[in-house]
Structures are given as C-alpha cells and as structure tokens.
Design an enzyme around this catalytic site. Structure first.
Site, PDB file in Angstrom:
ATOM      1  N   ASP A 116      10.750   3.188  -5.585  1.00 11.76           N
ATOM      2  CA  ASP A 116      10.220   2.282  -5.554  1.00 11.76           C
ATOM      3  C   ASP A 116       9.830   2.170  -7.168  1.00 11.76           C
ATOM      4  O   ASP A 116       9.322   2.134  -8.310  1.00 11.76           O
ATOM      5  CB  ASP A 116       8.954   2.292  -4.336  1.00 11.76           C
ATOM      6  CG  ASP A 116       8.079   0.967  -4.240  1.00 11.76           C
ATOM      7  OD1 ASP A 116       8.880   0.197  -4.154  1.00 11.76           O
ATOM      8  OD2 ASP A 116       6.796   0.829  -3.748  1.00 11.76           O
ATOM      9  N   GLU A 137       2.093  -3.534   1.526  1.00 10.96           N
ATOM     10  CA  GLU A 137       2.427  -4.035   0.093  1.00 10.96           C
ATOM     11  C   GLU A 137       4.689  -4.631   0.731  1.00 10.96           C
ATOM     12  O   GLU A 137       5.224  -3.694   1.398  1.00 10.96           O
ATOM     13  CB  GLU A 137       3.768  -2.849  -0.738  1.00 10.96           C
ATOM     14  CG  GLU A 137       2.410  -2.346  -1.933  1.00 10.96           C
ATOM     15  CD  GLU A 137       2.803  -1.327  -2.770  1.00 10.96           C
ATOM     16  OE1 GLU A 137       1.283  -1.647  -3.587  1.00 10.96           O
ATOM     17  OE2 GLU A 137       3.595  -1.301  -2.840  1.00 10.96           O
ATOM     18  N   ARG A 180      -4.890   2.831  -1.153  1.00  9.32           N
ATOM     19  CA  ARG A 180      -5.812   2.069  -2.295  1.00  9.32           C
ATOM     20  C   ARG A 180      -6.673   3.384  -3.030  1.00  9.32           C
ATOM     21  O   ARG A 180      -6.543   3.683  -4.101  1.00  9.32           O
ATOM     22  CB  ARG A 180      -6.216   1.323  -2.610  1.00  9.32           C
ATOM     23  CG  ARG A 180      -4.581   0.169  -1.892  1.00  9.32           C
ATOM     24  CD  ARG A 180      -3.923   0.120  -2.881  1.00  9.32           C
ATOM     25  NE  ARG A 180      -2.836  -1.462  -2.673  1.00  9.32           N
ATOM     26  CZ  ARG A 180      -1.839  -1.620  -2.930  1.00  9.32           C
ATOM     27  NH1 ARG A 180      -1.746  -0.474  -4.199  1.00  9.32           N
ATOM     28  NH2 ARG A 180      -0.871  -2.295  -2.634  1.00  9.32           N
ATOM     29  N   HIS A 191       2.450  -9.720  -9.156  1.00 12.10           N
ATOM     30  CA  HIS A 191       1.811  -8.774  -8.441  1.00 12.10           C
ATOM     31  C   HIS A 191       1.283  -8.011  -9.659  1.00 12.10           C
ATOM     32  O   HIS A 191       0.259  -7.188  -9.195  1.00 12.10           O
ATOM     33  CB  HIS A 191       2.508  -7.951  -7.647  1.00 12.10           C
ATOM     34  CG  HIS A 191       2.437  -6.532  -7.219  1.00 12.10           C
ATOM     35  ND1 HIS A 191       1.473  -6.259  -6.170  1.00 12.10           N
ATOM     36  CD2 HIS A 191       2.229  -5.596  -7.283  1.00 12.10           C
ATOM     37  CE1 HIS A 191       0.508  -5.358  -5.679  1.00 12.10           C
ATOM     38  NE2 HIS A 191       1.570  -4.607  -6.696  1.00 12.10           N
ATOM     39  N   THR A 247       6.317   4.913   4.766  1.00 14.39           N
ATOM     40  CA  THR A 247       7.137   3.996   4.175  1.00 14.39           C
ATOM     41  C   THR A 247       8.379   3.161   5.095  1.00 14.39           C
ATOM     42  O   THR A 247       9.128   4.067   6.325  1.00 14.39           O
ATOM     43  CB  THR A 247       7.997   4.083   2.678  1.00 14.39           C
ATOM     44  OG1 THR A 247       7.377   4.461   1.909  1.00 14.39           O
ATOM     45  CG2 THR A 247       8.441   2.473   2.676  1.00 14.39           C
ATOM     46  N   GLU A 274      -4.384  -8.265  -3.105  1.00 15.51           N
ATOM     47  CA  GLU A 274      -4.385  -9.570  -4.050  1.00 15.51           C
ATOM     48  C   GLU A 274      -5.056 -10.345  -2.957  1.00 15.51           C
ATOM     49  O   GLU A 274      -5.933 -10.895  -3.586  1.00 15.51           O
ATOM     50  CB  GLU A 274      -2.906  -9.591  -4.155  1.00 15.51           C
ATOM     51  CG  GLU A 274      -2.153  -8.554  -5.767  1.00 15.51           C
ATOM     52  CD  GLU A 274      -0.817  -8.897  -5.202  1.00 15.51           C
ATOM     53  OE1 GLU A 274      -0.265  -9.417  -5.385  1.00 15.51           O
ATOM     54  OE2 GLU A 274      -0.162  -8.555  -4.257  1.00 15.51           O
ATOM     55  N   LYS A 334       0.663   6.636  -1.524  1.00 14.18           N
ATOM     56  CA  LYS A 334       1.757   6.497  -0.734  1.00 14.18           C
ATOM     57  C   LYS A 334       2.898   7.559  -0.612  1.00 14.18           C
ATOM     58  O   LYS A 334       2.903   6.598   0.838  1.00 14.18           O
ATOM     59  CB  LYS A 334       3.077   5.761  -2.063  1.00 14.18           C
ATOM     60  CG  LYS A 334       2.503   4.866  -3.248  1.00 14.18           C
ATOM     61  CD  LYS A 334       2.082   3.893  -2.836  1.00 14.18           C
ATOM     62  CE  LYS A 334       2.244   2.637  -4.248  1.00 14.18           C
ATOM     63  NZ  LYS A 334       1.658   1.651  -3.493  1.00 14.18           N
ATOM     64  N   GLN A 383      -4.939   6.663  -4.187  1.00 13.51           N
ATOM     65  CA  GLN A 383      -3.891   6.373  -5.280  1.00 13.51           C
ATOM     66  C   GLN A 383      -4.763   5.495  -6.034  1.00 13.51           C
ATOM     67  O   GLN A 383      -4.423   6.605  -7.838  1.00 13.51           O
ATOM     68  CB  GLN A 383      -3.242   4.722  -5.184  1.00 13.51           C
ATOM     69  CG  GLN A 383      -2.663   4.376  -6.118  1.00 13.51           C
ATOM     70  CD  GLN A 383      -1.875   3.436  -6.089  1.00 13.51           C
ATOM     71  OE1 GLN A 383      -1.648   2.174  -4.367  1.00 13.51           O
ATOM     72  NE2 GLN A 383      -0.520   2.226  -6.556  1.00 13.51           N
ATOM     73  N   ASP A 443       5.637  -0.751   1.830  1.00 11.96           N
ATOM     74  CA  ASP A 443       5.850   0.386   1.527  1.00 11.96           C
ATOM     75  C   ASP A 443       3.561   0.889   1.787  1.00 11.96           C
ATOM     76  O   ASP A 443       3.011   0.219   0.894  1.00 11.96           O
ATOM     77  CB  ASP A 443       5.345   0.201  -0.106  1.00 11.96           C
ATOM     78  CG  ASP A 443       5.070   1.494  -0.438  1.00 11.96           C
ATOM     79  OD1 ASP A 443       5.631   2.669  -0.381  1.00 11.96           O
ATOM     80  OD2 ASP A 443       5.185   1.531  -1.929  1.00 11.96           O
ATOM     81  N   GLU A 451       7.548  -5.265   0.809  1.00 10.79           N
ATOM     82  CA  GLU A 451       9.137  -5.862  -0.531  1.00 10.79           C
ATOM     83  C   GLU A 451      10.237  -5.905   0.438  1.00 10.79           C
ATOM     84  O   GLU A 451      10.769  -5.495   1.128  1.00 10.79           O
ATOM     85  CB  GLU A 451       8.788  -4.138  -0.966  1.00 10.79           C
ATOM     86  CG  GLU A 451       7.453  -3.828  -1.580  1.00 10.79           C
ATOM     87  CD  GLU A 451       7.502  -2.498  -2.365  1.00 10.79           C
ATOM     88  OE1 GLU A 451       8.754  -1.415  -2.308  1.00 10.79           O
ATOM     89  OE2 GLU A 451       6.751  -1.905  -2.377  1.00 10.79           O
TER      90      GLU A 451
END
Length: 409
Positions: free
Chosen positions: A121, A194, A232, A128, A252, A355, A248, A235, A228, A196
């Site tokens: 990834d 996420e 947070r 971002h 996925t 975000e 993570k 992480q 994904d 993607e």
C-alpha cells in the site's frame, strides 16, 4: 475512437457497458462452483462456458475459479480475450450461443476475484500526506523530506484482503491518547476508511529484475477499488519507528470487479506538476504517463461525504510499480498494490474521515441529524468510481462496501 456496441439491451451510459467489460468471479443458485465472469449491463457472462461453447483458444485461461490463470497468461492473451469478447457482444450472430451463459447480475454472488499474493500500500496523494502532516505534526513541515523523491509505501497482510460486502469487525489493540501516561488495551475508538485504487499484477518478474516505468502495462492486468480500513489510534501508538502494522492489517476491502487497463486509455492524463524531477528510474516514459482521470465517491450510510479525484495523485501507478521492484523485489501473479488514500485540494475531496473531520475537530453532519468523526458500529461505507471511456462512454468500477461490527473479545 467510437464506443463499442452490443446486441444486448444496455443503456449508452451504463457504467458496465461494452466499453468496460470488467472481470470478476461469481456463483449462482445452480450449485456450480465460483467461476470467471464478465459484467455487461445487467448481466454476467460465464466466460469459461462461453469460451468452451465457441471453442475459443483461451478457454483454459478463463474456465477457472479465480482470475489467476488469465492474469498469468500475459498481455497477448489479455488483448485476445477482450477483443474476442467485444466482437461476440457486437455481432448478433453470437447471440444464440451466448444467451444461455448470461446470468442476472443482481442475483449472483460475487467472490474475491483473484488469489492474492503480496500486498503493498502506497501513500501517494500530496494532498492527503500534507493534510495528515498538518494534523499530526502541526509545528513541522507537513511533508517528510523524502516524500517528493520516492513513492512511500508499506507491506500489508494479504490474508486479510476481503471482497466487498464482507463485514468488518472493529479491531482491538493498544492505544495511548496523548493525555494518558500509559497505553491501555481495547477496541479502536478511531476507526477510519481510506478510499484508494488498486492494481493487480498478471505477468510476474523474477527476483533481481526491476520493472521499468515503461513496462507497467506488460505486468499489470487491471484496476479495482480499495478501502484500506485504518484504526488511527492503534496506528498512532505503534507507528514509530517502523510504520503501519496492526492498525492496518485487520482488513482491506476490494471491489469484486477488475477493470482491464485497456479500458482506460481514454482516461489517461498527465499527473500534476511535480518537483523536484524524480530520479531516472521514476521518470515517465516517452511522454506517456499513467495518470488516470478516475472520479471516486465515498458514501457513509448512503450519504455522499467525499468525491476524491484520482487525477490529482502525485505518484502514478507505473511509478509505484517501478519503485516497489527497483531493489530487485520479485512480482508474482496475483500480487496487488494500492495507491494510498485519494484526496484532492478542494472541500469534500478527502478520502478519509481523519481529513474530513480534521481529526475530530470538525464533525461531519449526516442527514439523520447525527454526526461522525470516526466510524461507529453499524456504519456502512461504500466507495464507487467512474472514468471516461472511448467515444464518450462511462467506465464503471462497481463498488467496494463494508459494514462495521462491534469488537469481539
């Protein structure tokens, strides 16, 4: 180039029209095992059965329970299959042979389309990366010194790649809020998404053989959508010094349909202006960059919260492939890699909740009156995308969706 046509009743603007022809793996109520199919309008064509019926030379590659034999067959076979399919669906003379092998797409079950090899990834959206830098390192430069010199990435866990529709159990792990003296253990309280775009490898490359930017289309078969999922809080505590791990690797999600690269020629665009100039192995080949005009849409519980533009990505998928093999890392059929979160410069163009809510400081308001900073149990996230096709056609990618379940244990 005009858009392809078909004798099937398919609307001109159908995202799964004859200009798209995405590949997947499906099963139906007839009890037969999963098999390769091609989406066309409201139908799925049983590609293996059709190829046997019409004695196609590529029948062995497509009469399978996964796309891997077709992926391994290489670019010449990929072109032959697509050209043959286009001809079959355009010529009414084939209708009698193909009709019995069409299934109602709304009534089939879709499976993971390929057996996944390795999973990488990336982190290739400047918008971002800049947003996260401003959120997490407010008194420092938002981009790390290496960011514009190489596509940053990490190796994921291929065994937790799941097909769209698979429910996602909220992960457990260590968390340490900034105000806490010590970490504790429990369910993630900052579960994120996420949005993607993913790429699946067909033709392998042996250990010790880097793949040049110019050879991207000789190795990558097609494109799909990725969510994904990211914890947070887990992480943030684990990342220093080695990067993403348990925050993570719990899941996925990928879309069940793979759009072949050859369907995206009309969607190729120049990437954004970049500087400094990348090192030679990362430079676009012969003025033919692989920026792609894909338009994503992210929905939370059916409500659109973002429209990220893939054309704004700083590093292209061809550069990503060149970088992940430049040290001699091998490629295997079924290897996949993802773009990293797709975010744009405008309001509502961010592909993650961290975000969109600015790390919880600006909660999102939903139509039911509730607000979100991060995901709650029961929330459903879906990601769709489209791209321009030949002759004004629309190329669709289907959907990747998942619902959050409470933590276990």
């Amino acid at each position: 180039m005009p858009a392809p046509t078909t004798w099937l009743d398919v609307a001109a603007d159908d995202p799964f029209g004859p200009a798209t022809l995405p590949y997947g793996v499906f099963s139906s109520s007839d009890g037969r095992p999963p098999r390769v199919g091609v989406a066309i309008g409201a139908w799925v064509l049983d590609l293996g059965a059709a190829a046997r019926e019409l004695d196609a030379p590529f029948a062995d590659a497509v009469d399978a329970p996964a796309l891997n034999p077709l992926l391994a067959a290489g670019p010449a076979t990929w072109r032959e299959v697509r050209e043959t399919l286009t001809a079959w669906l355009a010529d009414p003379a084939y209708e009698g042979a193909l009709r019995p092998h069409l299934a109602d797409r709304a009534r089939v079950r879709l499976h993971l389309p390929f057996a996944v090899g390795d999973y990488v990834d990336f982190y290739s959206s400047e918008h971002h990366a800049t947003n996260l830098g401003r959120i997490l390192r407010p008194n420092q430069e938002p981009l790390t010194p290496n960011w514009k010199h190489l596509p940053i990435g990490y190796h994921g866990r291929s065994g937790t790649v799941v097909v769209s529709g698979t429910e996602i159990v909220r992960p457990m792990g260590q968390r340490k809020p900034p105000s806490a003296a010590e970490p504790d253990f429990g369910p993630s309280a900052r579960l994120d998404i996420e949005a993607e775009v993913g790429f699946v490898v067909g033709s392998p490359a042996p250990l010790g053989t880097p793949v040049p930017v110019a050879d991207f289309a000789e190795h990558v078969f097609g494109v799909f959508l990725v969510n994904d999922w990211s914890a947070r809080d887990l992480q943030a505590w684990e990342t220093v010094p080695l990067g993403p791990f348990l925050g993570k690797s719990f899941a996925t999600s990928v879309s069940p349909w793979v759009v072949p690269l050859s369907a995206l020629e009309a969607a190729r665009v120049e990437p954004p202006a970049r500087g400094p100039e990348p090192l030679p192995y990362l430079r676009d080949a012969d003025g033919q960059p692989w920026g792609l005009d894909l338009r994503l849409e992210v929905r939370l519980n059916g409500h659109t919260v973002a429209r990220p533009p893939f054309a704004a990505m700083y590093w292209t998928p061809a550069q990503q492939l060149a970088h992940l093999t430049v040290n001699g890392a091998s490629l295997r059929t079924g290897d996949i890699y993802a773009s990293g979160t797709v975010s744009g410069p405008g309001a509502g163009e961010q592909g993650s909740l961290i975000e969109l809510s600015w790390n919880g400081a600006e909660p999102l308001e939903l139509p039911d009156g509730s607000t979100r900073t991060f995901l709650r149990d029961g929330d459903t996230v879906s990601i769709t995308a489209s791209a321009p096709g030949a002759g004004g056609a629309t190329i669709g990618f289907g959907e990747v969706a998942g619902r959050v379940l409470p933590a276990e244990g």
